[in-house]
Design a protein around this motif. Structure first.
Motif, short mmCIF file in Angstrom:
data_model
loop_
_atom_site.label_atom_id
_atom_site.label_comp_id
_atom_site.label_asym_id
_atom_site.label_seq_id
_atom_site.Cartn_x
_atom_site.Cartn_y
_atom_site.Cartn_z
N GLU A 292 0.83 -1.21 0.00
CA GLU A 292 0.00 0.00 0.00
C GLU A 292 0.86 1.26 0.00
N GLU A 293 2.00 1.20 0.64
CA GLU A 293 2.93 2.33 0.64
C GLU A 293 3.63 2.45 -0.71
N ALA A 294 3.81 1.33 -1.39
CA ALA A 294 4.52 1.32 -2.67
C ALA A 294 3.67 1.85 -3.81
N LEU A 295 2.37 1.57 -3.78
CA LEU A 295 1.50 1.93 -4.90
C LEU A 295 1.52 3.42 -5.25
N PRO A 296 1.45 4.34 -4.27
CA PRO A 296 1.49 5.78 -4.65
C PRO A 296 2.78 6.17 -5.37
N LEU A 297 3.89 5.51 -5.02
CA LEU A 297 5.17 5.83 -5.66
C LEU A 297 5.16 5.41 -7.13
N ILE A 298 4.71 4.20 -7.40
CA ILE A 298 4.72 3.74 -8.79
C ILE A 298 3.65 4.47 -9.61
N GLU A 299 2.56 4.89 -8.94
CA GLU A 299 1.54 5.69 -9.62
C GLU A 299 2.10 7.05 -10.03
N ARG A 300 2.92 7.64 -9.17
CA ARG A 300 3.55 8.92 -9.51
C ARG A 300 4.55 8.74 -10.65
N ALA A 301 5.32 7.65 -10.59
CA ALA A 301 6.27 7.36 -11.68
C ALA A 301 5.52 7.24 -13.01
N LEU A 302 4.38 6.58 -12.98
CA LEU A 302 3.59 6.39 -14.20
C LEU A 302 3.06 7.73 -14.71
N ALA A 303 2.62 8.59 -13.78
CA ALA A 303 2.11 9.90 -14.18
C ALA A 303 3.20 10.74 -14.84
N ILE A 304 4.40 10.72 -14.27
CA ILE A 304 5.51 11.49 -14.84
C ILE A 304 5.90 10.94 -16.21
N HIS A 305 6.01 9.60 -16.27
CA HIS A 305 6.46 8.97 -17.51
C HIS A 305 5.42 9.12 -18.62
N SER A 306 4.16 9.22 -18.25
CA SER A 306 3.09 9.36 -19.25
C SER A 306 3.22 10.67 -20.02
N GLU A 307 3.87 11.67 -19.41
CA GLU A 307 3.98 12.98 -20.06
C GLU A 307 5.12 13.04 -21.07
#
Length: 434
Positions: free
Chosen positions: A256-271
């Motif tokens: 649960e602590e890891a998910l927000p980090l990978i979600e942020r990575a995905l948001a940055i990489h999506s751009e």
């Protein structure tokens, strides 16, 4: 220009001058002195670029040949060959890429072209790694760090260290992997002046700490990498740090602590990320979501299916697509969609093992074994697991191999082959040093 290349240039000038029937004085007049030409030919003076260009004109030869010992046409052919080899590697034509790089390295015209030769050796090492020949890749990368160290850019030195650290990790020599990573980053001596390349090397070193079970050190280093990435502020550094920190934290049992980090990575990489890496990150997120929140299996399936589409639309290789097919199959099993899972797993099974590698193909056979067991087809289940076992026996002892051996043991025991199950458990324990 080093001493050796300086001498070779002088020798080429002398040889062409003699072929043209010119004396040193005739070649020198009127712009240069004959004594200066003599010093150049003996390797005691390094001609400036302007002088080299002048001599090439006087000798009626190309500047490329004078400097490198190859004609402009030969140089163009070498650069074209290197470009095709890189394309084959990028497109997942791993055996073809390795063959092309090897042919380039056998070309005598490449001998005096330090930069191109380094590119070819580095490309060959990556192709050998992708083909699963880790000892060969390590041998070439080690030589690049020593024999070809002179004249290498900082970027290339980091690239070589990154690949070498990764290869040692995959081979299971975690001590050597940590030594390369820590030494290249200067850990224990000073803190790195972080840039994108060093962040990716640090992220690979972080995965080594995870593999060897040093989770406390991994957690501390992940925090350091995240802090450095935030200060650096580049998308590439942030994605590398966030993605690997998420993996670290999940391995420590905090999904649960890891998910927000990978979600942020995905948001940055999506751009601004490249399509292939974005698809890989999306699939990684889908699998992390499945492991952390099994009830969200349908959403995880959608993420992996999207990743599969994106990989197929990009120039991703067969290995990346096949691995994603296994992710889709796993999310479909968790979603209760057994026929769909079987369809994707069978598609993965059709992949060429030489282009995919034993690690991924072992996972394919494992998933098919699980699917056959779910359909009460025990004979087919055991046949697939036996194939997975054959592939695993050719791989180094890693944490991933241990996980696969354990999965084989659990399914074979359910399918009634206690002997294979016991052997698989023993192999799993051996992989973690027990």
């Amino acid at each position: 220009m080093g001493v050796t290349s300086q001498g070779m240039v002088g020798e080429r000038i002398k040889a062409i001058r003699r072929q043209r029937g010119l004396s040193q004085a005739q070649l020198a007049h009127p712009e240069l002195s004959d004594s200066y030409v003599s010093l150049i030919e003996s390797g005691k003076r390094t001609p400036t670029p302007a002088v080299l260009e002048l001599l090439a004109q006087k000798l009626d030869c190309s500047l490329t040949y004078l400097v490198n010992g190859v004609t402009a046409e030969q140089m163009e052919e070498l650069e074209l060959g290197l470009r095709f080899a890189r394309m084959a590697l990028d497109n997942g034509e791993l055996v073809e890429a390795r063959r092309r790089f090897a042919e380039l390295l056998q070309d005598s015209h490449l001998t005096g072209l330090a930069s191109l030769r380094q590119d070819a050796r580095y490309g060959y090492a990556l192709a050998a790694e992708a083909c699963g020949d880790l000892p060969d890749a390590i041998s070439v990368l080690t030589a690049l760090r020593t024999d070809d160290a002179e004249g290498q850019s900082q970027e290339r030195r980091v690239q070589v260290a990154l690949a070498l650290c990764r290869c040692y990790r995959e081979l299971g020599d975690l001590q050597a992997a940590a030594h390369v990573g820590e030494g290249s980053l200067g850990l224990g001596v000073s803190r790195p002046v972080w840039d994108d390349g060093l962040m990716e090397l640090g992220s690979t070193l972080l995965s080594v700490y995870i593999e060897r079970g040093d989770l406390l050190r991994a957690r501390q280093f992940a925090t350091e990498l995240l802090t450095a990435a935030e200060e650096l502020g580049t998308p590439r550094a942030l994605v590398a740090a966030l993605w690997n920190a998420a993996v670290t934290i999940e391995k420590m049992g905090s999904g649960e602590e890891a998910l927000p980090l990978i979600e942020r990575a995905l948001a940055i990489h999506s751009e601004n990320g490249d399509p292939r890496n974005l698809a890989r990150l999306r699939a990684s997120y889908g699998m992390m979501l499945l492991r952390t929140r099994p009830e969200e299996a349908p959403r995880a399936r959608d993420l992996c299916l999207r990743s599969l589409r994106e990989l197929r639309e990009s120039s991703a290789g067969v290995a990346a697509v096949t691995l994603c097919l296994t992710y889709v199959a796993q999310t479909e099993i968790a979603s209760g969609r057994i026929p769909d899972a079987m369809e994707h797993a069978l598609e993965a099974r059709e992949s060429d093992p030489e282009r995919v590698g034993n690690v991924i193909m072992a996972e394919v056979h494992l998933i098919l074994g699980q699917l056959y067991w779910l359909q009460e087809r025990d004979a087919d289940c055991l046949a697939e697991l036996a194939l997975a076992k054959q592939l695993l026996e050719q791989l180094p002892a890693t944490r991933k191999a241990a996980e696969t051996w354990q999965a084989i043991a659990e399914i074979t025991n359910r399918a009634g082959d206690q002997g294979l199950g016991t052997t698989a458990y023993q192999r799993a324990l051996a992989c973690v040093g027990l």
